[in-house]
Scaffold this active site. Structure first.
Site, PDB file in Angstrom:
ATOM      1  CB  SER A  54     -15.207 -32.311  12.644  1.00 39.95           C
ATOM      2  OG  SER A  54     -15.968 -32.051  13.807  1.00 39.95           O
ATOM      3  NE  ARG A  70       3.525  14.626   6.196  1.00 38.61           N
ATOM      4  CZ  ARG A  70       4.489  15.545   6.354  1.00 38.61           C
ATOM      5  NH1 ARG A  70       4.524  16.271   7.449  1.00 38.61           N
ATOM      6  NH2 ARG A  70       5.395  15.722   5.427  1.00 38.61           N
TER       7      ARG A  70
END
Length: 405
Positions: A273, A313
């Protein structure tokens, strides 16, 4: 490829980076030139190697290619323009990319990059499976309390818990192995009309032969065009999510069982931490869980793109796939390597497991007492049912998978 907002990104290395994708596109163009020459469509001197193309275009060109890709909507158009402008062989310049469309190059390059990343994930799955098999066997007689809906349930063993982790990993391994990576060679409208025209006829032969040669050159699967059928992409995403699902089970269990008030498991090297010196956070488990939470929405985007398929497409949906799949696979590989480290370095506190089970008292054997009364006999000494059998089933499954070529 650094990423301050995705700790562990370095584990994905060079897989599916812009440089890797450029390499893949160049390999596709080179493989196609070889196919045209070998199939007799183009003259022999039209064939060009990847090395020659890579000398013409390098990472220094990536920024310009990326910027110029906006005008046509994909990076193939500016890439081919650069190559044709720099190649010094007339036949190569004349025949380069002829018979292909941008989607052929993009899709096939995506498949090549996805195959490489998936292979790296498969290696990690194999390592995880072997580690978890050892853990399952080693701890088959390590008692602990099973928990359902967060509460004490019945006695179990840590070996069985590890075997359930193994089951998930083997499921993921199977799904990854089943994914195929196919070339895309349909031409402008998925008919391969251009290459057939260049060949002067013989459509079946030309289409089959060029596909086979390109697949051989790239290490991919030869198949017919799949411009408007996007399951080739969604299956890769689904396999990735199956992986992160299985790893999340492991990470979530470690997160729960490493709480100080439980203390049955701890990571080999917890994270610290910035302000609390006493902390040893289960960071690997946190990051694995993060990947698992993020993966399904990415795979969902691939399915949404497939849903949006229209014509030969798709406008927009096709474009969504590229970076989405890249992000998903790179994050999957990161999580894969973090999970391998997690299971390898995991510390199992057998004393705490035994203590928690004893602390639970008669509550965890209340079902046993009820079942014995119904059956009319005295409760057995242990209440572990077929735990050993279920462990052995996963170990045998691994052995069978290892023996299968």
């Amino acid at each position: 490829m650094s990423n301050l907002l995705w700790p562990g990104e370095h584990h994905a290395g060079d897989y599916f980076t812009d440089s890797a994708f450029l390499d893949a596109m160049l390999r596709v163009e080179a493989a196609w030139s070889v196919a045209l020459a070998e199939a007799g469509v183009a003259p022999p001197d039209a064939a060009v190697t990847y090395d020659v193309l890579r000398d013409l275009v390098g990472d220094a060109d990536l920024s310009a290619i990326a910027d110029d890709a906006e005008s046509g909507g994909n990076p193939v158009i500016p890439l081919v323009k650069l190559l044709r402008g720099r190649v010094d062989t007339v036949a190569v310049g004349r025949w380069l990319h002829r018979g292909l469309t941008s989607q052929d190059v993009v899709d096939t390059a995506v498949m090549r990059c996805a195959a490489d990343a998936s292979e790296a994930v498969a290696v990690e799955l194999e390592r995880q499976a072997r580690i978890l098999a050892d853990r399952s066997d080693e701890h088959r007689h390590t008692p602990m309390v099973a928990r359902t809906l967060t509460q004490h349930a019945v006695p179990t063993t840590f070996g069985l818990k590890a075997a359930m982790w193994l089951r998930g990993v083997l499921d993921a391994r199977e799904q990854v192995a089943e994914v195929s990576f196919a070339v895309q060679l349909g031409g402008a409208g998925g008919t391969s009309a251009a290459v057939v025209e260049l060949a002067g006829g013989g459509p079946a032969r030309v289409a089959a032969e060029t596909s086979t040669i390109v697949a051989r050159e790239l290490g991919l699967e030869a198949t017919t065009p799949w411009h408007g059928a996007r399951s080739a992409v969604t299956r890769i995403g689904d396999a990735a999510v199956t992986c992160t699902d299985s790893w999340a089970h492991i990470g979530n269990d470690v997160l729960a069982l490493s709480r100080p008030e439980i203390g049955e498991l701890t990571e080999g090297a917890g994270g610290g931490s910035s302000t609390m010196p006493h902390k040893s956070n289960p960071v690997l488990s946190v990051l694995i869980r993060r990947a698992a939470l993020a993966a399904p929405p990415l795979a969902s985007s691939l399915h949404l793109a497939a849903v949006d398929t229209v014509d030969e497409r798709t406008p927009g949906g096709w474009h969504v796939e590229w970076d989405t799949l890249r992000t998903l696979l790179r994050r999957t590989l990161v999580a894969a390597r973090q999970t391998t480290r997690l299971v390898d370095e995991l510390r199992v506190h057998t004393d705490r497991m035994a203590h928690r089970l004893a602390e639970a008292g008669d509550a965890v054997t209340s079902e046993q007492t009820t079942m014995a009364e119904i059956a009319g006999h005295t409760p057995a000494g242990q209440y572990l049912g077929a735990a050993d059998f279920y462990i052995d089933a996963q170990l045998e499954r691994l052995r069978t998978m290892t023996r299968t070529p």
